[in-house]
Design an enzyme around this catalytic site. Structure first.
Site, mmCIF file in Angstrom:
data_model
loop_
_atom_site.group_PDB
_atom_site.id
_atom_site.type_symbol
_atom_site.label_atom_id
_atom_site.label_comp_id
_atom_site.label_asym_id
_atom_site.label_seq_id
_atom_site.Cartn_x
_atom_site.Cartn_y
_atom_site.Cartn_z
ATOM 1 N N ASP A 187 11.509 5.656 2.858
ATOM 2 C CA ASP A 187 10.417 6.694 3.913
ATOM 3 C C ASP A 187 10.870 7.834 3.403
ATOM 4 O O ASP A 187 12.511 8.288 3.401
ATOM 5 C CB ASP A 187 10.250 5.576 4.602
ATOM 6 C CG ASP A 187 8.763 5.971 4.678
ATOM 7 O OD1 ASP A 187 8.390 7.018 4.761
ATOM 8 O OD2 ASP A 187 7.860 5.282 5.126
ATOM 9 N N ASP A 209 11.642 11.475 -0.738
ATOM 10 C CA ASP A 209 10.515 12.026 -0.880
ATOM 11 C C ASP A 209 10.621 10.895 -2.041
ATOM 12 O O ASP A 209 11.380 12.098 -3.117
ATOM 13 C CB ASP A 209 10.075 13.599 -0.845
ATOM 14 C CG ASP A 209 8.981 13.894 -1.367
ATOM 15 O OD1 ASP A 209 8.817 12.320 -2.074
ATOM 16 O OD2 ASP A 209 8.462 14.403 -1.649
ATOM 17 N N ALA A 237 4.862 2.334 -0.892
ATOM 18 C CA ALA A 237 4.453 3.213 -0.554
ATOM 19 C C ALA A 237 3.101 4.663 -0.608
ATOM 20 O O ALA A 237 3.506 3.775 -1.974
ATOM 21 C CB ALA A 237 5.548 4.630 -0.576
ATOM 22 N N GLY A 238 2.507 4.958 -0.154
ATOM 23 C CA GLY A 238 0.790 5.172 -0.879
ATOM 24 C C GLY A 238 0.055 6.249 0.122
ATOM 25 O O GLY A 238 -0.029 6.052 1.585
ATOM 26 N N LYS A 243 -12.466 11.966 -1.616
ATOM 27 C CA LYS A 243 -13.575 13.126 -1.734
ATOM 28 C C LYS A 243 -14.295 12.600 -3.182
ATOM 29 O O LYS A 243 -12.971 11.595 -4.056
ATOM 30 C CB LYS A 243 -12.855 14.171 -2.307
ATOM 31 C CG LYS A 243 -12.422 15.569 -1.632
ATOM 32 C CD LYS A 243 -14.076 16.146 -0.474
ATOM 33 C CE LYS A 243 -13.360 16.950 0.784
ATOM 34 N NZ LYS A 243 -14.653 16.457 1.107
ATOM 35 N N TYR A 301 -7.191 7.770 -6.157
ATOM 36 C CA TYR A 301 -6.283 6.406 -5.534
ATOM 37 C C TYR A 301 -6.638 4.989 -6.805
ATOM 38 O O TYR A 301 -5.555 4.378 -6.450
ATOM 39 C CB TYR A 301 -7.333 6.323 -4.114
ATOM 40 C CG TYR A 301 -6.669 4.850 -3.898
ATOM 41 C CD1 TYR A 301 -5.619 4.696 -2.696
ATOM 42 C CD2 TYR A 301 -7.642 4.062 -3.343
ATOM 43 C CE1 TYR A 301 -4.575 3.780 -1.958
ATOM 44 C CE2 TYR A 301 -6.871 3.019 -2.514
ATOM 45 C CZ TYR A 301 -5.497 2.667 -1.316
ATOM 46 O OH TYR A 301 -5.262 2.241 -1.127
HETATM 47 P P1 NAD Z 1 1.102 4.020 5.552
HETATM 48 O O1 NAD Z 1 0.321 5.316 5.782
HETATM 49 O O2 NAD Z 1 0.922 3.241 7.470
HETATM 50 O O3 NAD Z 1 2.055 3.510 4.850
HETATM 51 C C1 NAD Z 1 2.577 4.150 3.586
HETATM 52 C C2 NAD Z 1 4.034 4.576 4.110
HETATM 53 O O4 NAD Z 1 4.485 5.329 2.226
HETATM 54 C C3 NAD Z 1 4.472 5.459 4.689
HETATM 55 O O5 NAD Z 1 5.487 5.157 5.741
HETATM 56 C C4 NAD Z 1 4.262 7.191 4.073
HETATM 57 O O6 NAD Z 1 5.625 7.471 4.823
HETATM 58 C C5 NAD Z 1 5.226 6.998 3.288
HETATM 59 N N1 NAD Z 1 5.146 7.389 2.051
HETATM 60 C C6 NAD Z 1 4.264 8.471 1.481
HETATM 61 N N2 NAD Z 1 4.338 9.501 0.699
HETATM 62 C C7 NAD Z 1 5.846 8.883 0.464
HETATM 63 C C8 NAD Z 1 6.282 9.625 -0.309
HETATM 64 N N3 NAD Z 1 6.506 10.504 -0.946
HETATM 65 N N4 NAD Z 1 7.862 8.791 -0.442
HETATM 66 C C9 NAD Z 1 8.248 8.148 0.699
HETATM 67 N N5 NAD Z 1 7.702 7.476 1.154
HETATM 68 C C10 NAD Z 1 6.342 7.947 1.139
HETATM 69 O O7 NAD Z 1 -0.449 2.777 4.960
HETATM 70 P P2 NAD Z 1 -0.248 1.607 4.698
HETATM 71 O O8 NAD Z 1 -1.562 0.765 5.181
HETATM 72 O O9 NAD Z 1 0.990 0.833 5.448
HETATM 73 O O10 NAD Z 1 -0.561 0.838 3.102
HETATM 74 C C11 NAD Z 1 1.148 0.612 2.516
HETATM 75 C C12 NAD Z 1 0.578 0.272 1.047
HETATM 76 O O11 NAD Z 1 -0.731 -0.677 1.430
HETATM 77 C C13 NAD Z 1 -0.337 1.897 0.489
HETATM 78 O O12 NAD Z 1 0.660 2.007 -0.724
HETATM 79 C C14 NAD Z 1 -1.707 2.127 0.270
HETATM 80 O O13 NAD Z 1 -2.047 2.515 -0.627
HETATM 81 C C15 NAD Z 1 -1.696 0.192 0.285
HETATM 82 N N6 NAD Z 1 -2.630 -0.502 1.057
HETATM 83 C C16 NAD Z 1 -3.169 -0.683 2.072
HETATM 84 C C17 NAD Z 1 -5.096 -1.244 2.533
HETATM 85 C C18 NAD Z 1 -5.415 -1.085 4.120
HETATM 86 O O14 NAD Z 1 -6.313 -1.928 3.948
HETATM 87 N N7 NAD Z 1 -4.167 0.021 4.752
HETATM 88 C C19 NAD Z 1 -5.614 -1.799 1.674
HETATM 89 C C20 NAD Z 1 -5.344 -1.324 0.092
HETATM 90 C C21 NAD Z 1 -3.849 -1.278 -0.321
#
Ligand code: NAD
Length: 395
Positions: A187, A209, A237-238, A243, A301
């Protein structure tokens, strides 16, 4: 009398109709009322009528939070047109039944298998879909191919979870660690404090990163040096930067593409090029149901999340020859920090727009990750598994 009629129709299912689930390792997820219906031989109206009768009888005895698992063959692999047609009808039944039973917390899923393997080769899949581990998965039709499952479990695996300090990531790290796996949280360096409670002798944090090529390569070199390989790569990671397309600043577009897509493909390709992912390896991408259905204000996205489904589908052909599987998980509405920024009404709607009428938990995604990572899931490749409570979006 009923048994005689079934025998005359040549349709006693090869597996017992109602089966008591054998609890998962820790025994905490026991589901006693699972109904498994083997429909591989359904080729005409009479066979289908038997399925109707069996399901009608079976679902009456299912209590709340039950599990229905239907097996079919993959219709597209069957030459006989009638057989193929009636196999396809099972998809309609399972998806509709999922909607009907969802209010009671019962899930209904279909596993479409290849024609020349025995059902025992899909045991890991069956265990998953008949246990509480798949509580937030319903109305899905998962394709499983004819690869022989690998023996073993996750206890000797080296797993990397990108974004492993976040909501879904940390649940996944804990799930894999509970199986005895060695887990590396990859992370951004600023997340090291958030990751601290997860650390143990088998769970470590490596700050990087992932959009930065030098940091990515350093990460892979460090993993190579300390662990020698990556058995399971979970690209989790995401970010979102929402927008409408008309009003979207260019940097919103660029950031989302860079983190959610470019970095994912770069990390995966670099790990493969370095020979870090061995035979039996697993690559799992984190897509989203909005990558399937589309979503207002999320063109950036959804471009990335749809692309990850495409990446798994196309890359799976090449990786199959190396014994590696690549799949995507498409979470629906999951309660994490990421979604807390959404307006309350949107969140209520998101919950109501599912067959199970609720939001998922990060643990639901973690369970699906652990399932696809399992050596026994070798026959699931190039697929997208929706973990969305039977969301009506993009169904
Ligand atoms: P979150 O924000 O809690 O976790 C995302 C993590 O990615 C964070 O720890 C962040 O620090 C890390 N990250 C971001 N940019 C980074 C980089 N450049 N390098 C390394 N790490 C990086 O989000 P989440 O809800 O746990 O989502 C996790 C995944 O699930 C994502 O890909 C998200 O798109 C996907 N997702 C989530 C949901 C939901 O409802 N929460 C739904 C569909 C998909």
């Amino acid at each position: 009398m009923k048994e005689k009629i079934l025998a005359l129709l040549g349709f006693p299912p090869p597996t017992p109709l109602i089966k008591t689930y054998t609890p998962w390792k820790d025994g905490t997820q026991k589901v006693e009322n699972a109904l498994i219906v083997d429909c591989r031989d359904v080729k005409n109206e009479a066979d289908l009528k038997v399925v109707f009768n069996q399901l009608q009888e079976g679902v009456k005895s299912i209590k709340s939070n039950g599990k229905v698992l239907i097996y079919s063959f993959q219709p597209e692999l069957i030459e006989d047109s009638a057989h193929s047609t009636f196999q396809r009808s099972l998809e309609g039944i399972s998806r509709s039944l999922a909607k009907e039973l969802g209010g009671r917390g019962t899930t209904v899923n279909l596993v479409k298998i290849a024609s020349d393997l025995d059902l025992t080769d899909y045991q890991v899949t069956e265990d998953f879909f008949t246990s509480g581990r798949s509580a937030f998965i319903t109305g899905q039709a998962l394709i499983a191919n004819d690869e022989i499952p690998r023996p073993g479990d996750l206890s000797d695996k080296i797993c990397v979870v990108t974004g492993g300090a976040g909501g879904i990531g940390s649940a996944t790290v804990q799930r894999l660690a509970a199986e005895g796996a060695t887990v590396i949280i990859a992370d951004i360096p600023q997340m090291d404090e958030r990751a601290k409670p997860l650390l143990s002798d088998k769970v470590s944090f490596m700050g990087a990163d992932l959009t930065n090529e030098t940091a990515r390569k350093q990460l892979l070199n460090d993993i190579k040096e300390k662990h020698g390989r990556i058995d399971v790569l979970i690209n989790n990671a995401g970010i979102t930067r929402d927008k409408t397309l008309k009003n979207m600043p260019e940097h919103y577009w660029d950031q989302v593409i860079a983190i959610n897509l470019t970095a994912v493909i770069a990390l995966t390709e670099e790990a493969l090029e370095m020979g870090l992912i061995p035979d039996g390896g697993r690559i799992i991408g984190t897509s989203s149901i909005s990558g399937i259905a589309g979503n207002f204000g999320q063109t950036n996205y959804t471009a990335t999340k749809a692309a990850l489904i495409g990446y798994a589908a196309s890359k799976s052909k090449e990786l199959k020859t190396k014994g590696i599987t690549i799949n995507a998980i498409a979470p629906g509405y999951i309660e994490t920090e990421m979604v807390k920024t959404m307006p309350l009404m949107t969140r209520i709607f998101a919950e109501r727009l599912t067959s199970l009428a609720q939001a998922g938990k990060p643990e639901d995604i973690a369970e699906a990750m652990a399932f696809l990572a399992h050596p026994g899931a070798q026959n699931i490749n190039g697929q997208v598994l929706r973990v969305c409570g039977g969301s009506f979006l993009g169904a």
